[in-house]
Design a protein around this motif. Structure first.
Motif, PDB file in Angstrom:
ATOM      1  N   ARG A   1      60.900  59.617 -19.180  1.00 43.63           N
ATOM      2  CA  ARG A   1      61.875  60.682 -19.303  1.00 43.63           C
ATOM      3  C   ARG A   1      63.136  60.126 -19.960  1.00 43.63           C
ATOM      4  N   ALA A   2      63.717  60.876 -20.861  1.00 43.15           N
ATOM      5  CA  ALA A   2      64.986  60.457 -21.450  1.00 43.15           C
ATOM      6  C   ALA A   2      66.074  61.326 -20.838  1.00 43.15           C
ATOM      7  N   SER A   3      67.299  60.843 -20.907  1.00 38.46           N
ATOM      8  CA  SER A   3      68.350  61.551 -20.192  1.00 38.46           C
ATOM      9  C   SER A   3      68.721  62.862 -20.879  1.00 38.46           C
ATOM     10  N   ASP A   4      68.183  63.106 -22.122  1.00 43.20           N
ATOM     11  CA  ASP A   4      68.531  64.380 -22.748  1.00 43.20           C
ATOM     12  C   ASP A   4      67.666  65.525 -22.214  1.00 43.20           C
ATOM     13  N   VAL A   5      66.852  65.222 -21.184  1.00 37.66           N
ATOM     14  CA  VAL A   5      66.111  66.281 -20.518  1.00 37.66           C
ATOM     15  C   VAL A   5      67.075  67.317 -19.965  1.00 37.66           C
ATOM     16  N   ARG A   6      68.303  66.880 -19.737  1.00 30.73           N
ATOM     17  CA  ARG A   6      69.286  67.782 -19.144  1.00 30.73           C
ATOM     18  C   ARG A   6      69.663  68.924 -20.077  1.00 30.73           C
ATOM     19  N   ARG A   7      69.289  68.836 -21.331  1.00 21.89           N
ATOM     20  CA  ARG A   7      69.677  69.900 -22.269  1.00 21.89           C
ATOM     21  C   ARG A   7      68.616  70.999 -22.380  1.00 21.89           C
ATOM     22  N   THR A   8      67.512  70.873 -21.627  1.00 20.11           N
ATOM     23  CA  THR A   8      66.469  71.901 -21.709  1.00 20.11           C
ATOM     24  C   THR A   8      66.799  73.069 -20.791  1.00 20.11           C
TER      25      THR A   8
ATOM     26  N   GLU B   1      64.762  74.641 -18.832  1.00 23.72           N
ATOM     27  CA  GLU B   1      64.110  74.453 -17.532  1.00 23.72           C
ATOM     28  C   GLU B   1      65.025  73.667 -16.592  1.00 23.72           C
ATOM     29  N   PHE B   2      65.692  72.670 -17.186  1.00 24.78           N
ATOM     30  CA  PHE B   2      66.592  71.835 -16.387  1.00 24.78           C
ATOM     31  C   PHE B   2      67.719  72.680 -15.817  1.00 24.78           C
ATOM     32  N   ALA B   3      68.277  73.525 -16.696  1.00 27.47           N
ATOM     33  CA  ALA B   3      69.403  74.364 -16.271  1.00 27.47           C
ATOM     34  C   ALA B   3      68.998  75.282 -15.132  1.00 27.47           C
ATOM     35  N   GLU B   4      67.782  75.826 -15.225  1.00 27.97           N
ATOM     36  CA  GLU B   4      67.318  76.769 -14.214  1.00 27.97           C
ATOM     37  C   GLU B   4      67.111  76.058 -12.873  1.00 27.97           C
ATOM     38  N   LEU B   5      66.461  74.888 -12.950  1.00 26.12           N
ATOM     39  CA  LEU B   5      66.217  74.109 -11.731  1.00 26.12           C
ATOM     40  C   LEU B   5      67.537  73.700 -11.088  1.00 26.12           C
ATOM     41  N   HIS B   6      68.460  73.253 -11.953  1.00 26.17           N
ATOM     42  CA  HIS B   6      69.771  72.828 -11.479  1.00 26.17           C
ATOM     43  C   HIS B   6      70.430  73.959 -10.711  1.00 26.17           C
ATOM     44  N   GLN B   7      70.369  75.177 -11.288  1.00 22.11           N
ATOM     45  CA  GLN B   7      71.010  76.331 -10.660  1.00 22.11           C
ATOM     46  C   GLN B   7      70.387  76.624  -9.293  1.00 22.11           C
ATOM     47  N   ASN B   8      69.059  76.562  -9.233  1.00 27.22           N
ATOM     48  CA  ASN B   8      68.367  76.872  -7.977  1.00 27.22           C
ATOM     49  C   ASN B   8      68.726  75.884  -6.880  1.00 27.22           C
ATOM     50  N   VAL B   9      68.716  74.606  -7.226  1.00 27.85           N
ATOM     51  CA  VAL B   9      69.001  73.593  -6.210  1.00 27.85           C
ATOM     52  C   VAL B   9      70.476  73.638  -5.832  1.00 27.85           C
ATOM     53  N   TRP B  10      71.298  73.923  -6.815  1.00 29.99           N
ATOM     54  CA  TRP B  10      72.738  73.972  -6.547  1.00 29.99           C
ATOM     55  C   TRP B  10      73.063  75.040  -5.506  1.00 29.99           C
ATOM     56  N   ASP B  11      72.332  76.156  -5.549  1.00 31.19           N
ATOM     57  CA  ASP B  11      72.557  77.213  -4.562  1.00 31.19           C
ATOM     58  C   ASP B  11      72.354  76.678  -3.149  1.00 31.19           C
ATOM     59  N   VAL B  12      71.344  75.831  -2.994  1.00 34.98           N
ATOM     60  CA  VAL B  12      71.091  75.231  -1.680  1.00 34.98           C
ATOM     61  C   VAL B  12      72.201  74.242  -1.327  1.00 34.98           C
ATOM     62  N   LEU B  13      72.514  73.395  -2.313  1.00 38.31           N
ATOM     63  CA  LEU B  13      73.469  72.320  -2.065  1.00 38.31           C
ATOM     64  C   LEU B  13      74.862  72.865  -1.774  1.00 38.31           C
ATOM     65  N   ARG B  14      75.225  73.961  -2.469  1.00 38.04           N
ATOM     66  CA  ARG B  14      76.576  74.511  -2.316  1.00 38.04           C
ATOM     67  C   ARG B  14      76.855  74.904  -0.868  1.00 38.04           C
ATOM     68  N   ASP B  15      75.851  75.503  -0.234  1.00 40.21           N
ATOM     69  CA  ASP B  15      76.030  75.888   1.169  1.00 40.21           C
ATOM     70  C   ASP B  15      76.367  74.680   2.029  1.00 40.21           C
ATOM     71  N   GLU B  16      75.692  73.572   1.747  1.00 38.72           N
ATOM     72  CA  GLU B  16      75.924  72.363   2.543  1.00 38.72           C
ATOM     73  C   GLU B  16      77.306  71.782   2.289  1.00 38.72           C
TER      74      GLU B  16
ATOM     75  N   VAL C   1      70.901  57.280  -3.997  1.00 39.33           N
ATOM     76  CA  VAL C   1      71.832  58.218  -3.371  1.00 39.33           C
ATOM     77  C   VAL C   1      72.894  58.603  -4.381  1.00 39.33           C
ATOM     78  N   THR C   2      73.163  59.877  -4.510  1.00 39.93           N
ATOM     79  CA  THR C   2      74.190  60.310  -5.467  1.00 39.93           C
ATOM     80  C   THR C   2      74.852  61.604  -5.012  1.00 39.93           C
ATOM     81  N   HIS C   3      76.059  61.831  -5.535  1.00 37.65           N
ATOM     82  CA  HIS C   3      76.734  63.102  -5.328  1.00 37.65           C
ATOM     83  C   HIS C   3      76.280  64.120  -6.360  1.00 37.65           C
ATOM     84  N   SER C   4      75.779  63.577  -7.472  1.00 35.40           N
ATOM     85  CA  SER C   4      75.581  64.424  -8.640  1.00 35.40           C
ATOM     86  C   SER C   4      74.159  64.954  -8.678  1.00 35.40           C
ATOM     87  N   LEU C   5      74.053  66.256  -8.549  1.00 35.24           N
ATOM     88  CA  LEU C   5      72.744  66.903  -8.594  1.00 35.24           C
ATOM     89  C   LEU C   5      72.103  66.681  -9.960  1.00 35.24           C
ATOM     90  N   GLU C   6      72.921  66.736 -10.988  1.00 35.23           N
ATOM     91  CA  GLU C   6      72.398  66.541 -12.338  1.00 35.23           C
ATOM     92  C   GLU C   6      71.764  65.165 -12.483  1.00 35.23           C
TER      93      GLU C   6
END
Lengths: 277, 292
Positions: free
Chosen positions: A241-248, A250-265, A205-210
Motif C-alpha cells: 500500500r502506498a500512502s496516496d491511498v488516502r486520496r481515493t 473509498e478511503f474518504a467514505e471509510l474515514h467518515q464512517n469510522v470517524w462517526d464512531v470515534l467522534r462520540d468517544e 497507537v495513534t491519534h490520527s484516524l487517517e
C-alpha cells in the motif's frame, strides 16, 4: 463496509491458529494515594501473526498503557495477555512517543543499543545497525548526535533502533505525533516500505484516524477512559500500500464512517474532562 | 508479571502477562515496603551499635578507644543532666545557622549575578573559581587576625564555605534554564525583573535547594573544624576537649551529636523544598519522580 462491534466476552485460553497476541479482559488501574484511575479495560484483542493493527482513540484512553503492558513495562491489574513467541528472536520492541533517543549516543550507537543489550557481537551489531540506518534513510548521519538532527530524523533513529533487534512484535506509541504533517506522510511511507520487507506483527497507537487507515490491516477504535474496544474495522485496501491511498473515494467514505464512531468517544472523553476539572 | 507457561505446538513459547496482584493488594504491598524501608533505615545503625557493644565488651576492640555504646550513653546522660550538651549544641547550631544565612544570601546573590550577566561572569568566574579551591580552613588564621578571637571569625569561616557551594549551584541552575522557558517570557515582552520573578528564579529553585542541602552539610563540617581550633563552646570543642582529657565516651557523644545535627538540617531542607516546590514533585504512573 466491514464494521463490527465486538462484545467484551472472555476469549478461550488456547492459542487460536496463527494468533500472535491475545488479550482477554486486560485491565489496568492506577492508584496514587487515595485516588484511583481506571485507565484501561476490560480490553479484548486478538492480533494475528504478521498483522498490522492500529489503535485509535481519544487522549488518555489507555492505548499507551496497553502497549506498555504488551511490552512488559507494566503488569495488568486484571485479565491475561498471551503472546505466542518464537525462540531466537527478540520478543517485542517499542518506539516511544518522545523518541526515547539517548542524547549522549550517536545515531549509530543509538541504533546499536538494543543489539548491544542483546549481547550481539560488536562487529555484527555495527553491520546490522548500519543496514537499518541505510534502510530508514539516515546514511551519512551515523556519527551525528541526536541534538543536531531534526525531529523527523530523530524519530527515524528510534524506529531503526526498534527494528534492528528484529522484534516479533513491534510496538509504536504515537511515533509520529511530534513531527510535522509533511514529515508524517514521509515517515508513514518509510514505515510501510520497511514493513513490507518482512511483515512483522505491529501494534501502532495513534491519534490520527487517517494515519491508522493508511497503515493498518485493522483499525481498532478504543473508547474514552477506561479504554475498551468499541469497533474493530478490517481495512479493505490491499498490500503493498502506498500512502496516496488516502486520496481515493473509498478511503474518504471509510474515514467518515469510522470517524462517526470515534467522534462520540472523543466527546465522551471531553465531557469526562470537564467533570473532573 | 511475565511467566513462561507451556510449550505451544510450534517451536515457540507462550508468554503470559497477568496481574501479579489486585490494586488493593499492590497498595498494601507498597505500604508494607515503606514500613520495611523505615525498619531497615533504623535497623542498620542499631545493628552497628550492637556489633560495637559486643566487640567492646568482649575485648575484641580496645574499649579505651572504642568504649561500648552503653558507656557513651551514660556519658551522654551526664552531659544532658549537667546541661553541657545543650549549651554546646546551641553554640554550634547558632554558628551553623548564622554561617549558612551569610553564605546563602551572598552565594545566591553572586550566583544570580554571574548566572544572569555574561559580563559579570567573565569578570568574576575565574577569580571565584580559584578561591573556591582554597580550603577555607587555610584562611581561618587570617580571619582570626581580622576579626580577633570572636564568634564572628567562626561564623564568617562557615559562611565562606557555604558561599561557594551556593554560588556554584545557583549559577549553574540559572545557566541551565531551558531556552524554551526563557522564550516564553521573551515572547510576552516580560522585562528583566518579571522574567526573573516568573521564569528564571522558579526554574532555578530545585537545583538551588540541592545546593542548600549540600551547604548545610559542609557548614556542619566546617563548624567542627573551626571549633577544634578556636572555641570554648560547641560540639567541635566538646570532641577536641574530651580527646585532650582522654574521655573517649564524651568524644563519641560529640561525634553522634554532629551526625544527628547534620542529618536533621539536611532533612529539614529537603522537607522545606518539597513543601515550597510542589510542582517539582511529579507523579508518574506507579510512582514518584522527583526533581529534588
Amino acid at each position: 463496509m466491514d464494521t463490527q462491534t465486538r462484545q467484551a466476552t472472555a476469549a478461550p485460553p488456547t492459542a487460536p491458529a496463527g494468533a500472535k497476541l491475545l488479550a482477554s479482559g486486560v485491565e489496568r488501574q492506577f492508584i496514587s494515594g487515595k485516588s484511583r484511575v481506571h485507565a484501561l479495560g476490560p480490553f479484548d484483542l486478538r492480533v494475528a501473526d504478521g498483522e498490522f493493527v492500529c489503535l485509535v482513540g481519544p487522549s488518555g484512553c489507555g492505548k499507551s498503557t496497553f502497549l506498555r503492558i504488551v511490552n512488559g513495562l507494566l503488569p495488568p491489574t486484571a485479565g491475561t495477555l498471551d503472546l505466542w513467541l518464537d525462540e531466537g528472536r527478540a520478543d517485542t520492541s517499542m518506539v516511544f512517543q518522545d523518541y526515547g533517543v539517548l542524547p549522549w549516543k550517536t545515531v549509530l550507537a543509538n541504533v546499536r543499543f538494543g543489539l548491544e543489550m542483546a549481547k550481539v557481537p560488536r562487529r555484527e551489531a555495527n553491520e546490522r545497525a548500519m543496514e537499518w540506518i541505510r534502510r530508514i534513510g539516515l546514511s551519512g548521519f551515523e556519527k551525528a548526535y541526536p541534538a543536531t538532527l531534526s525531529g523527523g530524523m530523530r524519530q527515524r533513529v528510534s524506529i531503526a533502533r526498534a527494528l534492528a533487534v528484529q522484534p516479533q512484535i513491534l510496538l509504536m506509541d504515537e511515533p509520529f505525533a511530534a513531527v510535522d504533517a509533511q514529515m508524517r506522510v514521509v515517515l508513514q511511507e518509510v514505515l510501510l516500505k520497511v514493513w513490507e520487507e518482512d511483515r512483522r506483527t505491529v501494534i501502532f497507537v495513534t491519534h490520527s484516524l487517517e494515519e491508522a487507515l493508511v497503515l493498518g490491516d485493522r483499525v481498532v477504535v478504543v473508547s474514552a477512559r477506561p479504554g475498551r474496544v468499541v469497533s474493530d474495522i478490517t481495512v479493505p485496501f490491499g498490500r503493498p500500500r502506498a500512502s496516496d491511498v488516502r486520496r481515493t473515494p473509498e478511503f474518504a467514505e471509510l474515514h467518515q464512517n469510522v470517524w462517526d464512531v470515534l467522534r462520540d468517544e472523543v466527546q465522551a472523553s471531553l465531557a469526562a474532562g470537564t467533570e473532573a476539572s | 508479571m511475565t511467566q513462561i507457561l507451556q510449550k505451544p505446538p510450534a517451536n515457540g513459547r507462550l508468554v503470559r502477562r497477568e496481574a501479579s496482584a489486585t490494586p488493593e493488594r499492590a497498595a498494601v504491598r507498597r505500604r508494607r515496603r515503606r514500613v520495611i524501608e523505615i525498619v531497615l533505615g533504623f535497623g542498620a545503625p542499631v545493628l552497628l551499635f550492637v556489633v560495637w557493644q559486643v566487640a567492646a565488651t568482649s575485648g575484641a576492640v580496645n574499649p579505651l578507644f572504642f568504649p561500648p555504646p552503653t558507656e557513651v550513653w551514660k556519658a551522654a546522660l551526664e552531659l544532658v543532666e549537667s546541661g553541657e550538651l545543650f549549651e554546646h549544641l546551641w553554640a554550634s547550631l547558632t554558628r551553623v545557622l548564622i554561617g549558612c544565612a551569610m553564605g546563602v544570601v551572598t552565594g545566591v546573590a553572586a550566583g544570580i549575578a554571574l548566572g544572569a550577566s555574561r559580563w559579570v561572569r567573565a569578570t568574576l568566574e575565574p577569580l571565584l573559581s580559584a578561591l573556591y579551591t582554597v580550603p577555607k580552613l587555610a584562611i581561618f588564621p587570617l580571619l582570626l587576625l581580622i576579626f580577633g578571637l570572636t564568634d564572628t571569625a567562626l561564623n564568617v569561616a562557615i559562611g565562606m564555605t557555604v558561599f561557594f557551594f551556593m554560588w556554584v549551584s545557583t549559577m549553574a541552575a540559572f545557566l541551565a534554564v531551558s531556552p524554551g522557558h526563557r522564550e516564553v517570557a521573551q515572547s510576552f515582552q516580560a522585562g528583566p525583573w518579571l522574567t526573573f520573578r516568573h521564569v528564571l528564579f522558579p526554574a532555578a529553585l530545585p537545583q538551588m535547594f540541592i545546593g542548600l542541602r549540600m551547604s548545610v552539610s559542609v557548614a556542619v563540617l566546617m563548624m567542627v573544624g573551626v571549633e577544634f581550633t578556636q572555641a570554648n563552646k560547641g560540639i567541635g570543642y566538646l570532641i577536641w576537649y574530651s580527646w585532650t582529657l582522654f574521655q573517649a565516651p564524651r568524644m563519641y557523644v560529640g561525634i553522634v551529636a554532629v551526625a544527628l545535627m547534620g542529618l536533621l538540617l539536611s532533612n529539614a531542607v529537603k522537607w522545606v523544598s518539597l513543601l515550597v516546590l510542589p510542582w517539582a514533585r511529579v507523579e508518574i504512573e506507579g510512582g514518584d519522580r522527583n526533581l529534588l
